[in-house]
Scaffold this active site. Sequence first.
Site, mmCIF file in Angstrom:
data_model
loop_
_atom_site.group_PDB
_atom_site.id
_atom_site.type_symbol
_atom_site.label_atom_id
_atom_site.label_comp_id
_atom_site.label_asym_id
_atom_site.label_seq_id
_atom_site.Cartn_x
_atom_site.Cartn_y
_atom_site.Cartn_z
ATOM 1 N N HIS A 121 -0.603 24.846 -27.537
ATOM 2 C CA HIS A 121 -0.372 23.954 -27.336
ATOM 3 C C HIS A 121 -0.360 22.834 -28.310
ATOM 4 O O HIS A 121 -0.403 21.744 -28.741
ATOM 5 C CB HIS A 121 -1.522 22.888 -26.531
ATOM 6 C CG HIS A 121 -3.093 22.842 -27.235
ATOM 7 N ND1 HIS A 121 -4.059 24.372 -27.019
ATOM 8 C CD2 HIS A 121 -4.103 22.226 -28.031
ATOM 9 C CE1 HIS A 121 -5.211 24.876 -27.809
ATOM 10 N NE2 HIS A 121 -5.218 22.924 -28.342
ATOM 11 N N ASP A 146 1.085 22.981 -23.258
ATOM 12 C CA ASP A 146 0.630 22.485 -22.301
ATOM 13 C C ASP A 146 1.615 20.961 -22.145
ATOM 14 O O ASP A 146 1.993 20.602 -23.569
ATOM 15 C CB ASP A 146 -0.888 21.903 -22.941
ATOM 16 C CG ASP A 146 -1.700 21.534 -22.229
ATOM 17 O OD1 ASP A 146 -1.084 20.720 -21.478
ATOM 18 O OD2 ASP A 146 -2.901 21.160 -22.488
ATOM 19 N N LYS A 148 1.000 17.948 -22.079
ATOM 20 C CA LYS A 148 0.080 16.958 -22.603
ATOM 21 C C LYS A 148 0.762 16.531 -23.833
ATOM 22 O O LYS A 148 -0.025 16.778 -24.606
ATOM 23 C CB LYS A 148 -1.151 16.986 -22.557
ATOM 24 C CG LYS A 148 -1.973 17.867 -22.836
ATOM 25 C CD LYS A 148 -3.538 17.765 -22.716
ATOM 26 C CE LYS A 148 -4.466 18.237 -23.788
ATOM 27 N NZ LYS A 148 -4.311 19.422 -22.249
ATOM 28 N N TYR A 178 -9.752 22.227 -20.884
ATOM 29 C CA TYR A 178 -10.273 23.424 -21.084
ATOM 30 C C TYR A 178 -11.346 23.223 -20.457
ATOM 31 O O TYR A 178 -12.097 22.776 -19.429
ATOM 32 C CB TYR A 178 -10.918 22.948 -22.422
ATOM 33 C CG TYR A 178 -12.031 24.110 -22.899
ATOM 34 C CD1 TYR A 178 -11.910 25.323 -23.010
ATOM 35 C CD2 TYR A 178 -13.763 23.696 -22.997
ATOM 36 C CE1 TYR A 178 -12.665 26.551 -23.391
ATOM 37 C CE2 TYR A 178 -14.688 24.436 -23.300
ATOM 38 C CZ TYR A 178 -13.979 25.939 -24.006
ATOM 39 O OH TYR A 178 -15.328 27.084 -24.547
ATOM 40 N N ARG A 246 -22.133 26.967 -12.032
ATOM 41 C CA ARG A 246 -20.129 27.133 -12.315
ATOM 42 C C ARG A 246 -19.462 26.877 -11.223
ATOM 43 O O ARG A 246 -18.069 26.897 -10.394
ATOM 44 C CB ARG A 246 -19.641 28.215 -13.363
ATOM 45 C CG ARG A 246 -20.114 28.177 -14.902
ATOM 46 C CD ARG A 246 -19.455 29.256 -15.984
ATOM 47 N NE ARG A 246 -19.727 28.983 -17.119
ATOM 48 C CZ ARG A 246 -18.621 29.392 -17.674
ATOM 49 N NH1 ARG A 246 -17.936 30.268 -17.049
ATOM 50 N NH2 ARG A 246 -19.073 29.116 -18.977
ATOM 51 N N GLU A 316 -13.014 32.639 -15.850
ATOM 52 C CA GLU A 316 -14.250 34.148 -16.189
ATOM 53 C C GLU A 316 -14.671 34.660 -15.149
ATOM 54 O O GLU A 316 -15.229 35.452 -15.250
ATOM 55 C CB GLU A 316 -14.968 32.762 -16.819
ATOM 56 C CG GLU A 316 -14.514 32.420 -18.324
ATOM 57 C CD GLU A 316 -15.310 31.481 -18.772
ATOM 58 O OE1 GLU A 316 -16.339 31.640 -18.925
ATOM 59 O OE2 GLU A 316 -15.345 31.799 -20.755
ATOM 60 N N ARG A 363 -17.340 25.284 -30.168
ATOM 61 C CA ARG A 363 -17.264 25.471 -28.351
ATOM 62 C C ARG A 363 -18.072 26.586 -28.515
ATOM 63 O O ARG A 363 -17.716 27.356 -28.090
ATOM 64 C CB ARG A 363 -16.001 25.681 -27.946
ATOM 65 C CG ARG A 363 -15.725 24.455 -27.642
ATOM 66 C CD ARG A 363 -14.895 24.271 -26.280
ATOM 67 N NE ARG A 363 -14.370 22.388 -25.649
ATOM 68 C CZ ARG A 363 -12.688 22.420 -26.460
ATOM 69 N NH1 ARG A 363 -12.450 23.714 -27.306
ATOM 70 N NH2 ARG A 363 -12.311 21.072 -26.230
ATOM 71 N N LYS A 386 -11.033 32.969 -33.451
ATOM 72 C CA LYS A 386 -9.961 32.103 -32.628
ATOM 73 C C LYS A 386 -10.031 31.359 -34.469
ATOM 74 O O LYS A 386 -10.596 31.816 -35.577
ATOM 75 C CB LYS A 386 -10.073 30.702 -32.011
ATOM 76 C CG LYS A 386 -11.054 30.032 -33.214
ATOM 77 C CD LYS A 386 -11.089 28.552 -31.666
ATOM 78 C CE LYS A 386 -11.597 29.128 -30.536
ATOM 79 N NZ LYS A 386 -11.194 27.611 -29.812
#
Length: 433
Positions: A121, A146, A148, A178, A246, A316, A363, A386
């Site tokens: 993205h 993505d 957007k 996300y 979740r 997940e 995060r 990352k």
Amino acid sequence: MNQLEAVKSGFLVCIAGCLFIFAFIYVKNTIPKGANEQRHSLELAECGFYPDELCSALFEGKDAASQIGRLCQQALRGRGMSTCVRTPCNCSMVRKGLHFITRPLSEEEGNFSLAYIITIHKELDMFVKLLRAIYMPQNIYCVHIDEKSPKDYKVAVQGLVSCFENVFIASKRETVVYAGFSRLQADINCMHDLIPSKTQWHYVINLCGQDFPIKTNKELVQYIKSKWNGKNMTPGVVQPPHMKHRTRISYNEYAHAGKSYVYPTKKVKSEPPHNLTIYFGSAYYVLTRKFVEFALTDERAKDLLEWSRDTYSPDEHFWVTLNRLPDAPGATPDAEWDGNIRAIKWSDQEGKSHHGCKGHYVRDICVYGLGDIKWIIESPHLFANKFEPETYPLVTDCLERRYRLKVLQQAEVPLEEHWALQEHAYFNMKPNI
């Protein structure tokens, strides 16, 4: 040259580099604001001094190298390496100028094609670095952009992708949120495109735009064939109590006016379909082609997918849950966290699996800094996450140079000159860079 002399030489180069940087900064600050071309020339000259000796010191974890590296990054920050992607270039120039591998490097690799799903993205330069690292002509690559993302970003990615017959943009694209269902749907869209492709790929691997490989394509193929041999890699365990929220309540996605997030509702969800036991694990996987076909066609898989639409971060639990079904192709019902797919420094694992993030956390995941390089290259994992080249450009620069050198050293075919990432003495460099 013995090891002591090599270390001394490395430090001398580092000191010279440090002096060069201070001189560069001084000259740069004295240039009039209108002299953009002169400033750009200085930046290009400065970028050429550091890689081999400084990168080697960073791989060894030397503190002095990290200090000098931080100075380098001040000059490197904001430097783009994919100019040819942003401006009109013929495809031959793109492939050669960006150093893409153009032939299978061994018979074993040529006979074991892989498929990749890459969701992106932002950060065009990072995407170019990732794609050229993992690119092999016998593989196939589905790129999900993505919806957007800015228009110029989409155009640039499309321009790059159009130069390769085995790389394509997903036919259906999502506005990815996300932790939302849209992230899972993006992968599934690519799977629908990959299954009918002419390339007879054996496994599919999903990546995001901030990943970078640790293992070469050859090492990856050998690892899959020797350790998994027809089995899927979906690390995970039965959903622990602290994760049950979740899937117990319903979540909605919000994406509007530049903002996107997932938020909980008061609606309680029904029990999972087919009395399935829900697992929790990694959103990243290595899946066989037969399992992908199963995931797209089996009634249990379809019903689980529909049920997962309003759950939190369904990627997940979806893949790991299906892969624990005993009759699923390549299933690993008792695998738990087996499978070294991603090297990630989680903030809650400090003092356990790592000694802290040398960059910064986003995060709860470490965005790698210079002091993390040694930990990355010593990791047994296939990929690392990352990376943020805009913030820590030297991290990815050093890693991709080391990675490409290893790829070329493992090659079993004559090497093409344009495969090298640097012009000087690349093929004669020591293997421990």
